[in-house]
Write a protein that holds these residues in place. Structure first.
Motif, short mmCIF file in Angstrom:
data_model
loop_
_atom_site.label_atom_id
_atom_site.label_comp_id
_atom_site.label_asym_id
_atom_site.label_seq_id
_atom_site.Cartn_x
_atom_site.Cartn_y
_atom_site.Cartn_z
N TYR A 240 -10.67 28.53 -7.49
CA TYR A 240 -11.73 29.14 -6.72
C TYR A 240 -12.56 28.07 -6.02
N ALA A 241 -12.26 27.85 -4.75
CA ALA A 241 -12.98 26.85 -3.98
C ALA A 241 -14.35 27.36 -3.57
N GLY A 242 -14.48 28.66 -3.41
CA GLY A 242 -15.74 29.19 -2.90
C GLY A 242 -15.82 29.13 -1.39
N GLY A 243 -14.70 28.89 -0.75
CA GLY A 243 -14.60 28.98 0.72
C GLY A 243 -13.49 29.96 1.02
N SER B 29 -19.97 26.69 4.33
CA SER B 29 -21.13 25.80 4.37
C SER B 29 -21.55 25.32 2.98
N SER B 30 -21.22 26.10 1.93
CA SER B 30 -21.69 25.71 0.60
C SER B 30 -20.87 24.55 0.03
N ILE B 31 -19.70 24.28 0.60
CA ILE B 31 -18.85 23.23 0.02
C ILE B 31 -18.59 22.08 0.99
N THR C 30 -31.66 12.71 1.34
CA THR C 30 -31.82 13.96 0.61
C THR C 30 -30.84 15.03 1.04
N ALA C 31 -30.77 16.04 0.20
CA ALA C 31 -29.94 17.20 0.52
C ALA C 31 -30.48 17.90 1.77
N ASN C 32 -31.77 17.83 1.96
CA ASN C 32 -32.36 18.51 3.10
C ASN C 32 -31.91 17.92 4.43
N THR C 33 -31.92 16.59 4.51
CA THR C 33 -31.46 16.00 5.76
C THR C 33 -29.99 16.31 5.98
N PHE C 34 -29.23 16.39 4.87
CA PHE C 34 -27.84 16.76 5.04
C PHE C 34 -27.74 18.20 5.52
N GLY C 35 -28.65 19.04 5.06
CA GLY C 35 -28.66 20.43 5.53
C GLY C 35 -28.79 20.49 7.04
N ASP C 36 -29.64 19.68 7.59
CA ASP C 36 -29.80 19.63 9.05
C ASP C 36 -28.50 19.19 9.70
N HIS C 37 -27.87 18.21 9.07
CA HIS C 37 -26.59 17.71 9.57
C HIS C 37 -25.57 18.84 9.64
N GLN C 38 -25.49 19.64 8.58
CA GLN C 38 -24.54 20.74 8.55
C GLN C 38 -24.74 21.64 9.76
N LEU C 39 -25.97 21.93 10.02
CA LEU C 39 -26.28 22.78 11.15
C LEU C 39 -25.69 22.17 12.43
N ASN C 40 -25.85 20.85 12.56
CA ASN C 40 -25.30 20.19 13.74
C ASN C 40 -23.80 20.41 13.86
N VAL C 41 -23.09 20.27 12.77
CA VAL C 41 -21.64 20.43 12.83
C VAL C 41 -21.28 21.87 13.18
N SER D 178 -20.62 19.85 2.17
CA SER D 178 -21.28 18.59 1.85
C SER D 178 -20.53 17.82 0.76
N ALA D 179 -19.74 18.53 -0.05
CA ALA D 179 -18.95 17.85 -1.08
C ALA D 179 -17.61 17.36 -0.53
N ASN D 180 -17.40 17.54 0.78
CA ASN D 180 -16.16 17.12 1.44
C ASN D 180 -14.95 17.92 0.95
N TRP D 181 -15.18 19.17 0.60
CA TRP D 181 -14.08 20.07 0.28
C TRP D 181 -13.54 20.68 1.57
N THR D 182 -12.31 21.17 1.51
CA THR D 182 -11.68 21.81 2.65
C THR D 182 -12.48 23.03 3.11
N VAL D 183 -12.71 23.10 4.41
CA VAL D 183 -13.39 24.25 5.01
C VAL D 183 -12.49 24.82 6.11
N GLY D 184 -13.01 25.81 6.86
CA GLY D 184 -12.12 26.43 7.83
C GLY D 184 -12.82 27.02 9.04
#
Lengths: 338, 338
Positions: free
Chosen positions: B244-247, B121-123, B53-64, B125-131
């Motif tokens: 507009y990447a949104g990051g 953080s909003s992008i 689920t998206a929720n478990t991925f949400g937890d993952h994001q926090l870890n990163v 999970s879609a494997n878009w470039t972040v910073g």
């Protein structure tokens, strides 16, 4: 919970009667290996970036394109079942193994590969996520075949901070002797760079019918096209969220991971179709449909996968994503133009 | 042409009188190392993605996020000159080396680091470039200092298919005894993953005054704000290109690499400011100004770097990019609201 090994996942989905053995054990794994190789090449490509101008970087981009094309063509040489291939860089269907022409050496599974080695040239220099697109067709040609049944798999390589991939599978015409149901599925894989193995990280990508996100491609057209502008202002009024990378792979992958989305790339009198049917539209339409969404031609609202591809250079527009959102968008685009 | 080694490039820019030795030899190299470490952690982070689920991925994001924060804080421990730090995750200025409090051990160069370990953080999970965003200030605090002179460096880590970084340097107040001119520069680095070294790949990033690209953040506001909607429709009518990447990092880096661009993140009665001044606005404004562009507050058209940061949590809007494009955009946003 651990991620699922790819092989386990594929075997759970595809027929156990041997009709897709090469697809499971050779074709998909080799193509995924080539995505990992392209990701590696791209990550190291700063070595060939000449200092300075956009022009020298333009040359560099070409190098990475050619490197990706070569890596993928090398991968195909290890796959006897890929008998024909064409790419966006070399859009002519050619035999992959010209010397294995005797009927005795013909593989029982035969696939045609259509691929775009590196999609997203306009954003690669800014280090945005780009992609590799594969479309796999049953038989020795992708041309003049019904896409909705002859296109068996679509694979998107997502080259971003991680290396991920989306696989869509559809095998409506599996062996009549098989008791297995037809397959239609879309899932996400992630590459473990330490072991160079792929794991299923989202086993079931699914698009909700409605969307509060939108990706308006070729937005400049809205200046001349009242219907497109009206659609845009309507979405703004509804407070939808804009996401538009300008790369087909990241834009479609965003909606799959988000579980909703609408991508609109219109065709108008002033703006010709830009997306290639064989290398972009058919694989993207398959991915979206296998996730429960819709992909239609904005010119007449017909299903993208309804029309055969007549030649490698054919182009078209695209409205795809969450099914209800697509129906509404195309309805409005067509209605206002009448 | 070969890429320029970072050390050579920094020494050619900064004062030779010893006043910036720690910045050149320790602070910037260590922070860049931490960007490489964050990129590595992110690339391998699929290992901790739970299936489903998206929720478990949400937890993952926090870890990163937490991993990135820890990697950067570890890097600071090797830098005696970074005496104070705060982050978007822990927005309180704290001493970095609490035990080295005797004046004899105080470094002659003292910097305060404000950082956002993983922006986007909003992008992600879609494997878009972040910073990753770093802002370096002269002295033991970033608060209540004039940003235009006290902020010495801004570094953006760009975590995409490659690992790149943008560095902006401004040393208007270098030692009076130095014959060196004040420095104001913005350049791009690329990481060579094979040798873990950084090379200067675009030594001089510069924004043209005009832009045919635009990045409309928080576009939903345009539904309630006539001025913002009018600006948007004007750009569409002029056939400008949307990106507009949104990051924040990928959106600003796109304009720097493209050599033109306009980013608009308005503040209206219905939509409060969202960008943090210390962790986002000040470093982005510095990067854009050092590339010859402008960065202003959409509320009154004032320069972002004109106003001191009073506390770590302050927020604001942002209009930045190509100078003439920024002036026009802010003029129109303010005029229509009168």
């Amino acid at each position: 919970m651990d991620a699922i090994p790819l092989d386990t996942h594929l075997r759970s989905l595809l027929p156990q009667d041997g009709t897709r053995d090469a697809l499971i054990t050779s074709v998909i794994p080799r193509l995924l290996q080539s995505i990992a190789a392209v990701a590696d090449a791209l990550r190291q490509s700063h070595n060939v970036i000449a200092v300075g101008t956009a022009n020298t970087f333009g040359d560099h981009q070409l190098n990475v394109d050619v490197t990706a094309e070569n890596l993928i063509r090398n991968a195909m040489l290890d796959c006897p079942s890929i008998v024909t291939a064409s790419s966006e860089e070399d859009p002519v269907e050619r035999r992959v193994h010209p010397h294995s022409s005797s009927p005795s050496s013909s593989p029982t599974e035969q696939y045609t590969l259509a691929f775009d080695p590196l999609d997203g040239s306009s954003i690669i220099s800014a280090n945005w996520t780009v992609g590799t697109i594969f479309s796999l067709w049953d038989g020795p040609s992708a041309l003049n075949q019904p896409p909705s049944t002859a296109q068996t798999a679509a694979i998107l390589g997502v080259l971003g901070p991680r290396t991920t991939a989306i696989i869509a599978l559809r095998t409506p015409n599996c062996s009549p002797s098989s008791s297995q149901e037809p397959v239609q599925t879309c899932f996400e894989l992630s590459l473990d760079p330490a072991t160079a193995t792929w794991h299923v990280t989202r086993p079931n990508l699914s698009l909700a019918p409605r969307s509060t996100y939108f990706s308006p491609a070729n937005l400049r057209v809205a200046g001349e096209d009242h219907a497109y502008m009206s659609l845009l202002t309507e979405y703004i009024a509804r407070r939808y969220s804009l996401r538009y990378a300008g790369g087909l792979v990241p834009d479609i992958v965003h909606m799959l991971v988000q579980g909703q989305g609408l991508y609109v790339n219109p065709v108008t009198a002033q703006s010709r179709a830009k997306l290639r049917r064989l290398y972009e539209l058919c694989p993207m339409a398959m991915v979206v449909e296998c996730a429960g969404g819709m992909a239609v031609d904005p010119v007449d609202g017909s299903r993208v996968l309804e029309k055969e591809v007549g030649h490698c250079g054919e182009k078209g527009g695209l409205v795809c994503g969450s099914a209800t959102a697509v129906e509404e968008a195309v309805g409005r685009l067509l209605e206002k133009r009448d």
